[in-house]
Design an enzyme around this catalytic site. Sequence first.
Site, short mmCIF file in Angstrom:
data_model
loop_
_atom_site.label_atom_id
_atom_site.label_comp_id
_atom_site.label_asym_id
_atom_site.label_seq_id
_atom_site.Cartn_x
_atom_site.Cartn_y
_atom_site.Cartn_z
N GLU A 324 -29.78 -24.96 -6.59
CA GLU A 324 -28.83 -25.88 -5.98
C GLU A 324 -28.34 -25.49 -4.59
O GLU A 324 -27.14 -25.38 -4.35
CB GLU A 324 -27.60 -26.03 -6.91
CG GLU A 324 -27.97 -26.64 -8.25
CD GLU A 324 -26.79 -26.79 -9.17
OE1 GLU A 324 -26.65 -27.86 -9.75
OE2 GLU A 324 -25.99 -25.83 -9.32
C1 TNX Z 1 -26.43 -26.91 -13.02
S1 TNX Z 1 -28.69 -25.41 -14.11
C2 TNX Z 1 -26.32 -25.60 -12.62
C3 TNX Z 1 -25.09 -24.85 -12.91
C4 TNX Z 1 -24.05 -25.71 -13.57
C5 TNX Z 1 -24.70 -26.61 -14.59
C6 TNX Z 1 -23.73 -27.44 -15.37
C7 TNX Z 1 -28.47 -24.66 -12.82
C8 TNX Z 1 -29.53 -23.74 -12.44
N1 TNX Z 1 -27.36 -24.87 -12.11
O1 TNX Z 1 -24.59 -24.28 -11.74
O2 TNX Z 1 -23.14 -24.87 -14.19
O3 TNX Z 1 -25.59 -27.47 -13.93
O4 TNX Z 1 -24.38 -28.10 -16.44
#
Ligand code: TNX
Length: 501
Positions: A324
């Site tokens: 992300e």
């Molecule tokens: C996505 S899954 C994220 C997390 C969040 C989550 C909440 C991923 C690699 N990153 O930072 O906590 O969604 O569901």
Amino acid sequence: MRFLLAFAIACTLIGCGSTSPDTSTNSANPEAHQTEQLALVPYPSTVEIAKGKFTLANRVHLEAANGSETAKPALQALLTQLDITLSDTAPSQIELIMVEEPELGEEGYRLLIDTQISISANTDAGLFYGVQTLRQLLPASAQAEYALPLVAITDAPAFAWRGNMLDVARSFFPPEYIKSHIDRMARFKLNRLHLHLSDDQGWRVEINKYPKLTEIGGPSAVEGGRSGFYTQEEVRELVAYAQARHVTLVPEIDLPGHTQAALASYNELACDDVTNLSTYSGLEVGFSKLCLTNPEVIYPWVEDVLSEIIELFPSEYIHIGGDEIKDPLYAEFIARATQIVDDLGRTAIVWEEGSVADNDPDVLLQLWNDEYDIQPALERGHQLILSPCSYTYFDHGNYAGQPQTYDWCRKEGVPLERAYSLDTSAFGAAVGVESALWTELVHTDAAADNRLWPRLAVTAELGWSQASQRDYQQFTDRLTQLRPQLDALGIQYYLAPELGW
Ligand code: TNX
């Protein structure tokens, strides 16, 4: 072999299998629906059941092979729990035997119950798993005597990686909880606990060279969540505790995004134009990052932090996050960070997005968006940890609309049956499966238990049992029979109506 032979003779004399007089191989496949199943999760590769019972006395003679370092204490603890005492002159006997049988692999075992109990394996890990199976065949609490089915079980896991991720960064989980979590995982033959140790909302592991990470990032947490951190001494203790239960603690330091706690602790890691350098307790993702245009500042820091992480955690695999974040230098950063891990003698794991970087094919990719196009990375030879969110994200509801759960990945949540329906063969080269508990909305031990259980039993079966053997109906029957064991482990599980709980 002696016992298998004895078992075969017993079968000829008394008949084996519940539906026919012949020995019946009772695997959990749909065609075997009518066949009696043992209350075991995950279900073993092959189970032969003979008519009759073996009665285990409350005094037992234990013969344990050299090298059964963890299996023997695990067995002793199990017997103690059931008020069974050890004595050389006892009528019942349990044997832990080291063998050389390639088909059992590193973690497989045989469990034979006939006129005595014997567990054989190539390794201590295999014996340990045999003990876990025996544990499930026995009642959860002490009784006057113990009637066990006459069985010959041969068992080995489908996947080497049978994991769970716990986000201790958004909300901290104290060492005591981690220990019970390890115990519970081990009971179900899960063997990787991935600890998400840093994020925007907190930094949870002491780094000697950068004490402010935990001075500033430790007391921070998501709003409503717990703060705290593990000292290096606590980490070492947890690592040893996990090792004794064949669980590898896999550390994750999330880089280069999800780093607000680090930036708030060491402002120089952020670019000069970043004005928000406070700790963060909100729910947003994707707003923070190390200053990738300042390589002379960030890479020495990354190297130092990862060096201490590697000193603390013996895991072959070290997770560097990578999720992300958008930055023109992202791919370059990931390639360099995975190389740093390699130079330190370990192998990196990155979330799926990191597959855009020029990584060594040994780097493991953790798939989390069901639809992510991972094919190009598979073609370059990467292997996957399967965590597709619509099946494995346990911060999603046990049912649609469960309070304090997310639904961004699947609006119906991730009910038990949905979790069970993950086709582990659909994603290509997988080392295994890992469910994830993100904790933006999970702030207590009880809430974590509720999100993890009974769904974690699904992860266990997906990771251990062969895909061809899975049957949801049978799984729910077996799990229901094991409910007293969950109670005895003190698990505050979700009362799943689909199980009649
Ligand atoms: C996505 S899954 C994220 C997390 C969040 C989550 C909440 C991923 C690699 N990153 O930072 O906590 O969604 O569901």
